[in-house]
Design an enzyme around this catalytic site. Structure first.
Site, PDB file in Angstrom:
ATOM      1  N   CYS A   1      26.897   3.913  22.428  1.00  0.00           N
ATOM      2  CA  CYS A   1      27.520   4.684  21.432  1.00  0.00           C
ATOM      3  C   CYS A   1      26.635   5.711  20.895  1.00  0.00           C
ATOM      4  O   CYS A   1      26.904   6.603  20.146  1.00  0.00           O
ATOM      5  CB  CYS A   1      27.899   3.863  20.251  1.00  0.00           C
ATOM      6  SG  CYS A   1      28.997   2.589  20.785  1.00  0.00           S
TER       7      CYS A   1
ATOM      8  N   HIS B   1      29.042   8.290  14.111  1.00  0.00           N
ATOM      9  CA  HIS B   1      29.701   7.552  15.150  1.00  0.00           C
ATOM     10  C   HIS B   1      30.836   6.658  14.413  1.00  0.00           C
ATOM     11  O   HIS B   1      30.275   5.890  13.582  1.00  0.00           O
ATOM     12  CB  HIS B   1      28.469   6.645  15.835  1.00  0.00           C
ATOM     13  CG  HIS B   1      29.202   5.557  16.757  1.00  0.00           C
ATOM     14  ND1 HIS B   1      30.427   6.048  17.636  1.00  0.00           N
ATOM     15  CD2 HIS B   1      29.231   4.225  16.839  1.00  0.00           C
ATOM     16  CE1 HIS B   1      30.799   4.869  18.233  1.00  0.00           C
ATOM     17  NE2 HIS B   1      29.976   3.814  17.852  1.00  0.00           N
TER      18      HIS B   1
ATOM     19  N   ASN C   1      37.011   2.742  18.011  1.00  0.00           N
ATOM     20  CA  ASN C   1      35.618   3.079  18.385  1.00  0.00           C
ATOM     21  C   ASN C   1      35.864   3.410  19.815  1.00  0.00           C
ATOM     22  O   ASN C   1      35.858   2.938  20.812  1.00  0.00           O
ATOM     23  CB  ASN C   1      34.918   1.678  18.200  1.00  0.00           C
ATOM     24  CG  ASN C   1      33.148   2.200  18.872  1.00  0.00           C
ATOM     25  OD1 ASN C   1      32.961   2.977  19.575  1.00  0.00           O
ATOM     26  ND2 ASN C   1      32.284   1.102  18.451  1.00  0.00           N
TER      27      ASN C   1
HETATM   28  O1  UT7 Z   1      29.860   1.017  18.459  1.00  0.00           O
HETATM   29  C1  UT7 Z   1      28.766   0.339  18.084  1.00  0.00           C
HETATM   30  C2  UT7 Z   1      28.690  -1.236  18.110  1.00  0.00           C
HETATM   31  N1  UT7 Z   1      29.783  -1.753  17.225  1.00  0.00           N
HETATM   32  C3  UT7 Z   1      29.668  -1.967  15.836  1.00  0.00           C
HETATM   33  O2  UT7 Z   1      28.955  -1.161  15.293  1.00  0.00           O
HETATM   34  C4  UT7 Z   1      30.360  -3.007  15.420  1.00  0.00           C
HETATM   35  C5  UT7 Z   1      29.459  -3.565  14.184  1.00  0.00           C
HETATM   36  N2  UT7 Z   1      30.390  -4.724  13.690  1.00  0.00           N
HETATM   37  C6  UT7 Z   1      31.477  -4.604  13.170  1.00  0.00           C
HETATM   38  O3  UT7 Z   1      32.092  -3.574  12.815  1.00  0.00           O
HETATM   39  C7  UT7 Z   1      31.797  -6.015  12.229  1.00  0.00           C
HETATM   40  O4  UT7 Z   1      30.805  -6.748  12.589  1.00  0.00           O
HETATM   41  C8  UT7 Z   1      33.267  -6.118  13.129  1.00  0.00           C
HETATM   42  C9  UT7 Z   1      34.513  -5.430  12.640  1.00  0.00           C
HETATM   43  C10 UT7 Z   1      33.049  -6.390  14.521  1.00  0.00           C
HETATM   44  C11 UT7 Z   1      33.682  -7.856  12.494  1.00  0.00           C
HETATM   45  O5  UT7 Z   1      33.725  -7.775  10.961  1.00  0.00           O
HETATM   46  P1  UT7 Z   1      32.849  -8.752  10.189  1.00  0.00           P
HETATM   47  O6  UT7 Z   1      33.192  -8.499   8.691  1.00  0.00           O
HETATM   48  O7  UT7 Z   1      31.353  -8.591  10.604  1.00  0.00           O
HETATM   49  O8  UT7 Z   1      33.594 -10.141  10.426  1.00  0.00           O
HETATM   50  P2  UT7 Z   1      32.683 -11.229  11.220  1.00  0.00           P
HETATM   51  O9  UT7 Z   1      32.621 -11.395  12.584  1.00  0.00           O
HETATM   52  O10 UT7 Z   1      31.867 -11.808  10.425  1.00  0.00           O
HETATM   53  O11 UT7 Z   1      34.030 -12.514  11.090  1.00  0.00           O
HETATM   54  C12 UT7 Z   1      34.738 -12.850   9.844  1.00  0.00           C
HETATM   55  C13 UT7 Z   1      35.760 -13.817  10.288  1.00  0.00           C
HETATM   56  C14 UT7 Z   1      35.316 -14.875  11.432  1.00  0.00           C
HETATM   57  O12 UT7 Z   1      36.199 -16.102  10.826  1.00  0.00           O
HETATM   58  P3  UT7 Z   1      35.244 -17.128  10.074  1.00  0.00           P
HETATM   59  O13 UT7 Z   1      34.076 -17.698  11.140  1.00  0.00           O
HETATM   60  O14 UT7 Z   1      34.824 -16.586   8.811  1.00  0.00           O
HETATM   61  O15 UT7 Z   1      36.228 -18.450   9.981  1.00  0.00           O
HETATM   62  C15 UT7 Z   1      35.913 -14.379  12.587  1.00  0.00           C
HETATM   63  O16 UT7 Z   1      36.228 -15.176  13.275  1.00  0.00           O
HETATM   64  O17 UT7 Z   1      36.843 -13.016  10.831  1.00  0.00           O
HETATM   65  C16 UT7 Z   1      37.275 -13.737  12.147  1.00  0.00           C
HETATM   66  N3  UT7 Z   1      37.616 -12.723  12.987  1.00  0.00           N
HETATM   67  C17 UT7 Z   1      38.958 -12.233  12.937  1.00  0.00           C
HETATM   68  N4  UT7 Z   1      40.135 -12.658  12.278  1.00  0.00           N
HETATM   69  C18 UT7 Z   1      41.056 -11.574  12.326  1.00  0.00           C
HETATM   70  C19 UT7 Z   1      36.872 -12.146  13.779  1.00  0.00           C
HETATM   71  N5  UT7 Z   1      37.713 -11.013  14.763  1.00  0.00           N
HETATM   72  C20 UT7 Z   1      38.985 -11.009  13.919  1.00  0.00           C
HETATM   73  C21 UT7 Z   1      40.285 -10.568  13.912  1.00  0.00           C
HETATM   74  N6  UT7 Z   1      41.149 -10.887  13.403  1.00  0.00           N
HETATM   75  N7  UT7 Z   1      40.482  -9.471  15.072  1.00  0.00           N
END
Ligand code: UT7
Length: 322
Positions: free
Chosen positions: A108, A247, A277
């Site tokens: 990225c 980005h 993204n």
């Molecule tokens: O391009 C450069 C590289 N990429 C990035 O910069 C991405 C950086 N990271 C992010 O943008 C965020 O971390 C994400 C959008 C990927 C995830 O958001 P988050 O607020 O960090 O969520 P999380 O991974 O902490 O997950 C929170 C909860 C989890 O459930 P529990 O463990 O709290 O019960 C996940 O299993 O959300 C759950 N979850 C979802 N729920 C509904 C993860 N993906 C999904 C989904 N729909 N698609």
């Protein structure tokens, strides 16, 4: 930059489409990422096809022919083939035979690294005109069953043409990397470390794997640090900045960085709701849209800032000349 262009495939994947096939919701995706739609390439559409369309768009905006470009750079992690370079294919299809062409693979951060290389090639007098294209077909390497990543990525391409001129627009660059934790964002198999054997294929190791929370933590800090360092290298401060073009990985990451940098929302360009993204393509797509809508004016100071796999990050300060 004397030309900008972009292209995104026609097919759209909405949050509602994703709700039908994954345990997710429009509410979760919108509130956690800011994404609403992504553009998806057709099975027969490769990265060079997207890059080619963006390149033609940029050439048209600059009123240049492809054979007037000295060097073609494509930043991508989704090349047409492991080799040859996608840039060679694009240059050839544009009709620019025998010109320099190569790819940059830094995920990225690809547009930021590419812009630094392209501007340096011009400043050093090696070339008069360089085309830089960020192009990706990430939906082809996403595991459609993994809700943690399948909702995030889209396809697209953005292109810019740099030309030598009396007034240098390239004010500063700040690049960095930390390869000590490749496992938090990578495609595990298919390179020289782990061959893509049937076992790894069945485990889905040909797809993007990301520990989102870990990447998120690093992203906000690096966006801020890189922007501040790039501005300071150019002897500028936040208040000199007309536009921040980040980005587009997550609206929450962008908002957090913009808040810290004291950038009002009208100066921060965001199109994540439309494209998701698109890795190396996200910044040049946002730039092309802003230039075409006449948002950006001559003399504007812009910081382009990105981060991603590597881990890697970078920012470039640019004075818009045309
Ligand atoms: O391009 C450069 C590289 N990429 C990035 O910069 C991405 C950086 N990271 C992010 O943008 C965020 O971390 C994400 C959008 C990927 C995830 O958001 P988050 O607020 O960090 O969520 P999380 O991974 O902490 O997950 C929170 C909860 C989890 O459930 P529990 O463990 O709290 O019960 C996940 O299993 O959300 C759950 N979850 C979802 N729920 C509904 C993860 N993906 C999904 C989904 N729909 N698609």
């Amino acid at each position: 930059m004397v030309g900008v262009g972009h292209y995104a495939p026609a097919a759209i994947l909405t949050n509602e489409d994703l709700e039908k096939v994954l345990d997710t919701s429009d509410e979760w995706i919108t509130s956690r990422t800011g994404m609403k739609r992504r553009h998806v390439s057709a099975p027969n559409e490769a990265t060079s096809d997207l890059a080619l369309a963006a390149a033609r768009h940029a050439l048209e905006s600059a009123s240049l022919r492809a054979d007037e470009i000295d060097c073609f750079i494509v930043s991508t992690v989704t090349p047409d083939y492991p080799f040859p370079a996608t840039a060679c294919i694009v240059a050839s299809k544009l009709g620019a035979q025998n010109k320099a062409a190569f790819d940059i693979e830094i995920a990225c951060s690809g547009f930021i690294y590419g812009l630094t290389v392209a501007a340096s090639l011009i400043r050093s007098g090696v070339y008069k005109r360089v085309m830089l294209i960020g192009a990706e077909t990430l939906t082809k390497i996403v595991n459609k069953k993994d809700r943690a990543t399948a909702i995030l990525f889209g396809d697209g391409a953005g292109a810019v043409i740099l030309e030598s001129s009396q007034e240098d627009s390239f004010l500063s660059s700040e690049l960095g990397s930390d390869g000590s934790r490749p496992e938090i964002l990578r495609v595990q198999a298919g390179g020289s470390r782990y061959a893509l054997d049937p076992l790894r294929y069945d485990m889905g190791e040909q797809f993007i794997y990301m520990e989102g929370r870990e990447v998120f933590k690093f992203a906000v800090t690096k966006m801020i640090d890189a922007t501040e360092t790039a501005l300071s290298k150019a002897n500028l401060t936040h208040s000199d900045l007309d536009f921040l073009i980040p980005h587009q990985a997550n609206k929450r990451i962008i908002d957090a960085a913009a808040k810290y940098l004291d950038m009002p929302s009208e100066k921060v360009l965001i199109n994540i709701h439309e494209y998701g993204n698109t890795s190396a393509a996200s910044i040049p797509i946002a730039l092309s849209e802003a230039v075409r809508s006449k948002k950006i004016k001559a003399g504007d100071i812009i910081v382009f800032v990105g981060f991603g796999g590597g881990l890697s990050w970078g920012a470039v300060t640019w004075r818009w000349a045309a």
